[in-house]
Write a protein that holds these residues in place. Structure first.
Motif, short mmCIF file in Angstrom:
data_model
loop_
_atom_site.label_atom_id
_atom_site.label_comp_id
_atom_site.label_asym_id
_atom_site.label_seq_id
_atom_site.Cartn_x
_atom_site.Cartn_y
_atom_site.Cartn_z
N LEU A 1 0.83 -1.20 0.00
CA LEU A 1 0.00 0.00 0.00
C LEU A 1 0.86 1.25 0.00
O LEU A 1 0.59 2.22 -0.69
N PHE A 2 1.94 1.21 0.74
CA PHE A 2 2.69 2.43 0.98
C PHE A 2 3.86 2.62 0.04
O PHE A 2 4.85 3.25 0.37
N GLN A 3 3.72 2.04 -1.16
CA GLN A 3 4.78 2.22 -2.13
C GLN A 3 4.78 3.66 -2.67
O GLN A 3 5.82 4.28 -2.84
N TYR A 4 3.57 4.17 -2.89
CA TYR A 4 3.44 5.49 -3.47
C TYR A 4 3.26 6.56 -2.40
O TYR A 4 2.88 7.68 -2.72
N PHE A 5 3.47 6.21 -1.14
CA PHE A 5 3.13 7.14 -0.07
C PHE A 5 3.97 8.41 -0.07
O PHE A 5 3.42 9.51 0.06
N GLY B 1 2.98 10.69 -3.00
CA GLY B 1 1.62 11.15 -2.80
C GLY B 1 1.53 12.18 -1.69
O GLY B 1 0.84 13.19 -1.82
#
Lengths: 100, 199
Positions: free
Chosen positions: B88-92, B95
């Motif tokens: 989930l937090f790959q693009y955190f 973003g």
């Protein structure tokens, strides 16, 4: 009644929608749901500004945005169903149908 | 007044909480249910601010059409939960950076453009005939829509027609082994060639 104090909450709802698009990039369905959330926040903002500025054109534009939201969700979900039928998954990592 | 404002703040905060549940819940069904909750709360906000017809239209269209459409698709697709939440937090970081940039940009933009005091321009006396004979919300919206913006109305209708035709064309599934009747071929058939005299 002064209703300006509610604007930051609706702006926060808009940012929640954008954050949902960024965080749930794997799931196409959640991205569509986040787009609906963004359009809802924009609609509420348009209605609130129509109320604050005492101008009815904002309400008309809110109705048009509502139409666009309905059409977008219908076509987006149709594309989602077709993609799921072809690929068997709705992950956006597999969105390579046009590539080869 | 303060009671009304506190109720409005509470409802808007609940709508934000429901929106946060939409993007953070594990199952898509819970996400769609939270979306319905957020729609209903936003409709409550509009209803409290006395834009009643728009609140009812939002309730009908969003909850009755869009959310039900999402629920149907969720139940058709039968999505596995675990595959969708792989990392989930790959693009955190990206973003978060973009969101903070947009937020501060909006915060810079907001006070400059919002300092218009509209109440200053409105004359403060009350015209009694206009106040007595004034339209309600539905009448004024209908008057404006049908009198001054008919082309927007027709454009919205065409957009909905396009959505219907596009969705049907996309999801129309032609079966392979099914015998169908081709209407033009059937009309072009000559009966002389079909009938045979059996000796």
């Amino acid at each position: 009644m002064d209703s300006r104090f509610i604007l930051p909450a609706i702006i926060f709802l808009f940012f929640i929608g954008i954050g949902g698009i960024i965080l749930n990039r794997r799931n196409l369905l959640l991205m569509l749901i986040s787009v609906e959330l963004i359009l809802l926040a924009v609609n509420i903002q348009l209605s609130l500004f129509a109320l604050i500025l005492d101008d009815l054109i904002g309400v008309i534009i809110a109705l048009l945005v509502l139409t666009v939201a309905a059409a977008e969700s219908a076509i987006g979900l149709a594309l989602l169903v077709v993609h799921y039928r072809i690929r068997g998954s709705i992950s956006t990592d597999l969105l390579r149908l046009l590539k080869n | 007044m303060l009671f009304q404002q506190s109720i409005l703040c509470f409802i808007a905060g609940l709508a934000c909480g429901a929106g946060f549940l939409v993007i953070s819940s594990k199952s898509p069904v819970h996400s769609v249910l939270s979306l319905i909750f957020s729609f209903v709360l936003c409709s409550f906000v509009l209803l409290t601010l006395e834009i009643d017809i728009l609140a009812l239209i939002f309730l009908i269209v969003y909850v009755g059409a869009i959310a039900i459409l999402f629920l149907f698709v969720v139940m058709i697709l039968n999505v596995k939960v675990a595959e969708a939440r792989a990392n989930l937090f790959q693009y955190f970081p990206l973003g978060f950076f973009l969101l903070s940039l947009l937020y501060f940009d909006l915060g810079l933009l907001m006070p400059a453009s919002f300092s218009v005091d509209v109440a200053h321009f409105i004359p403060f006396y009350l015209e009694w005939p206009k106040a007595v004979l004034s339209f309600g919300c539905l009448e004024s919206i209908g008057f404006l829509l049908y009198t001054y913006f008919p082309f927007y109305l027709i454009g919205a209708g065409l957009l909905l027609l396009l959505a219907i035709v596009g969705a049907i064309l996309l999801t129309l599934h032609r079966g392979v082994g099914v015998h169908r009747q081709e209407v033009s071929f059937q009309n072009r058939r000559d009966w002389v060639e079909v009938l045979h005299m059996v000796q």
